[in-house]
Design an enzyme around this catalytic site. Structure first.
Site, short mmCIF file in Angstrom:
data_model
loop_
_atom_site.label_atom_id
_atom_site.label_comp_id
_atom_site.label_asym_id
_atom_site.label_seq_id
_atom_site.Cartn_x
_atom_site.Cartn_y
_atom_site.Cartn_z
N HIS A 115 -9.20 3.81 -1.99
CA HIS A 115 -7.77 3.50 -1.81
C HIS A 115 -7.30 2.62 -2.97
O HIS A 115 -7.27 1.40 -2.87
CB HIS A 115 -7.61 2.78 -0.47
CG HIS A 115 -6.24 2.28 -0.15
ND1 HIS A 115 -5.07 2.75 -0.73
CD2 HIS A 115 -5.84 1.32 0.75
CE1 HIS A 115 -4.04 2.12 -0.23
NE2 HIS A 115 -4.48 1.24 0.66
N CYS A 165 0.81 -1.22 0.00
CA CYS A 165 0.00 0.00 0.00
C CYS A 165 0.84 1.28 0.00
O CYS A 165 0.32 2.35 -0.31
CB CYS A 165 -0.94 0.02 1.19
SG CYS A 165 -2.22 -1.25 1.11
N CYS A 197 -0.08 3.01 6.42
CA CYS A 197 0.19 1.65 6.87
C CYS A 197 0.39 0.76 5.65
O CYS A 197 -0.06 1.09 4.55
CB CYS A 197 -0.96 1.12 7.73
SG CYS A 197 -2.56 1.03 6.89
#
Length: 407
Positions: free
Chosen positions: A363, A89, A393
Site C-alpha cells: 500500500h 490514503c 478507508c
C-alpha cells in the site's frame, strides 16, 4: 455533462521497504508512469492539460509539489502544470475523481491523475509534529470535540472487536490475498499494467588496498530493472501467520500483525483520463467510463469504516445496488476493514480483490487509489465484465469510492 473516460492506466512495480527503489528519488519514481503513458499512447507533452498527483507525505524529497515536478523530470519541459493533493490514503483515488469531475464539468479534456509514495525515503507519519504518534500534530481544541486521537492500527483493532473477528478469520483473508496475487502474476494479468522501471541501486563492493594489504568496501552504483512487486509472499500459509507477533496490541488482546495488514512499499501509478471527444480526436480507445464518485466522513477514532458508507453513497448516486457491480477493489489496509465491508454490504469475497490486494502487493499510500482503479479497468477489459467499484478507508475517518463501467 461530458463523459470522463480512462484511456490507459499503469503503475510501477511496488518495491518493498528498503528494496530495489531505496536509492531512487521519489520524483524519478513519480515520473515513470508518465513516461509509460506517453510512450504507450503516443501523445506530446503539451496535450496534457494538468497532472494531478496524490501524495500522503508531501515533505522532504516528496515536497515542492511533486505533481509539478514529475512531468518535468519525465522530460516534458515546462508546459505541463501539476498539482499534488493529500486526502491521506485516498489521495491517488481522489486525484482520479477530481480529474473525472473536471472533465465532466467541461473544464478540461486531457488529464493525468495518479499518485506516488516512497515509504522508504519519506517514512509514514514523518509529516506529523511527532511522527506516527501524532503528538502535537493537532491542536488542544481538537479534544474539545473528540475524546481520543488514535492511530490506524488501533482503529483496525476496534473494528475487529466490534464485529467479533478472530485472528484466524483475518489470517484466512490475508492468505487468500497472497494466493490470488501469485496466481494473477503467474497468469500474466499484471503484464499490461505494471511497467518495468530501470533505476540505479547503490551496492557495496569489496576493495583492497595493495599498499596496506587491507580489505574494505566501497559503494558503487549498479543499473537494475525492476519488473515485479517485491512485497508479495504467495506461499504464505495460516501456520506462518499464526506465529507473527501482534503489531498494535499485546498478545491475546489483538488480531493484527504484519501478515494481515498492508505492506509498506514504494511505488507510483497514473491514469490517462479524458473526455470522450478528446479520446476520439486523438484516436484513443477508452478502457472504461468513470460514472460516479463519492467521499464521506466517519468517526475519526475507529477511523477506518469509511468504505461502508462511501459504497452505499456512490451506489445511491448511481441508482445501483451491490448486485449490479461485477468487481470490487476494497483496499486491504487491514484485514478487518475488508471483513467489515463484506459483512455490511453483503458483497461476495469472490468478487473482491480478485488479483490480490494490499496485504500482498503493498500500500504505497498516495499511489494506491490510482493503482486499485488501474487493476479494475484492466480486469474489466480482460474478463469482459461491465461494472466495477473501488473504495478505500482513510485516516482521521473518511471513505472514498468510484464506479467505472467498461466501454
Amino acid at each position: 455533462m461530458n463523459n470522463a473516460v480512462i484511456v490507459d492506466a499503469v503503475r510501477t512495480p511496488f518495491g518493498k521497504r528498503g528494496g530495489s527503489f531505496r536509492d531512487t528519488h521519489p520524483q524519478d519514481l513519480a515520473a515513470k508512469p508518465l513516461e509509460a503513458l506517453a510512450k504507450r499512447n503516443g501523445f506530446e507533452p503539451e496535450t496534457v492539460e494538468d497532472v494531478i498527483y496524490g501524495c500522503v507525505t508531501p515533505i522532504d524529497e516528496q515536497g515542492l509539489n511533486i505533481g509539478r515536478l514529475a512531468p518535468m523530470v519525465a522530460g516534458w519541459g515546462d508546459v505541463v502544470p501539476g498539482v499534488q493533493l493529500n486526502r491521506m490514503c485516498g489521495s491517488g483515488q481522489q486525484a482520479v475523481n477530481f480529474a473525472a469531475t473536471n472533465i465532466m464539468a467541461g473544464q478540461h479534456d486531457v488529464l493525468i491523475a495518479g499518485g506516488v509514495e516512497h515509504m522508504t525515503r519519506v517514512p509514514l507519519g514523518s509529516d506529523g509534529a511527532d511522527g506516527v504518534s501524532g503528538g502535537g500534530a493537532v491542536t488542544d481544541t481538537y479534544f474539545e470535540h473528540f475524546d481520543e486521537l488514535t492511530h490506524q492500527g488501533e482503529g483496525a483493532e476496534r473494528i475487529a472487536e466490534n464485529y467479533g473477528f478472530t485472528r484466524e478469520e483475518l489470517d484466512e483473508l490475508a492468505v487468500d490475498s497472497q494466493r490470488r496475487w501469485g496466481e494473477a502474476w503467474e497468469d500474466g494479468r499484471y503484464d499490461d499494467q505494471v511497467v518495468p522501471v530501470e533505476t540505479e541501486l547503490e551496492v557495496e563492493s569489496e576493495s583492497r588496498s595493495d599498499s596496506e594489504n587491507r580489505t574494505g568496501s566501497e559503494a558503487t552504483r549498479e543499473t537494475i530493472t525492476v519488473e515485479r512487486d517485491e512485497h508479495p509472499r504467495p506461499e504464505t500459509d495460516l501456520e506462518t501467520l499464526s506465529k507473527l507477533p501482534l503489531s498494535f496490541r499485546e498478545e491475546g488482546d489483538g488480531v493484527h500483525h504484519p501478515g494481515n495488514s498492508s505492506g509498506i512499499v514504494d511505488g507510483a501509478s497514473a491514469l490517462l483520463v479524458t473526455s470522450e471527444a478528446a479520446a476520439e480526436e486523438h484516436g484513443w480507445e477508452p478502457m472504461a467510463r468513470i460514472t460516479q464518485t463519492e467521499v464521506v466522513g466517519v468517526d475519526p477514532v475507529t477511523m477506518l469504516t469509511g468504505p461502508i458508507p462511501a459504497t452505499e453513497g456512490v451506489l445511491e448516486k448511481a441508482d445501483m445496488t451491490i448486485g449490479d457491480i461485477d468487481l470490487f477493489e476494497v483496499n486491504e489496509a487491514f484485514a478487518s476493514v475488508v471483513a467489515a465491508w463484506l459483512e455490511e454490504t453483503g458483497a461476495s469475497w469472490e468478487d473482491v480483490n480478485v488479483n490480490g490486494g494490499a496485504i500482498a502487493h503493498g500500500h504505497p499510500l498516495g499511489a494506491t487509489g490510482a493503482a486499485l482503479l488501474t487493476k479494475l479497468v484492466h480486469e474489466l477489459e480482460r474478463t469482459g465484465q461491465d461494472t466495477a467499484l473501488s473504495t478505500m478507508c482513510i485516516g482521521f475517518g473518511q471513505g472514498i469510492a468510484t464506479i467505472v463501467e467498461r466501454v
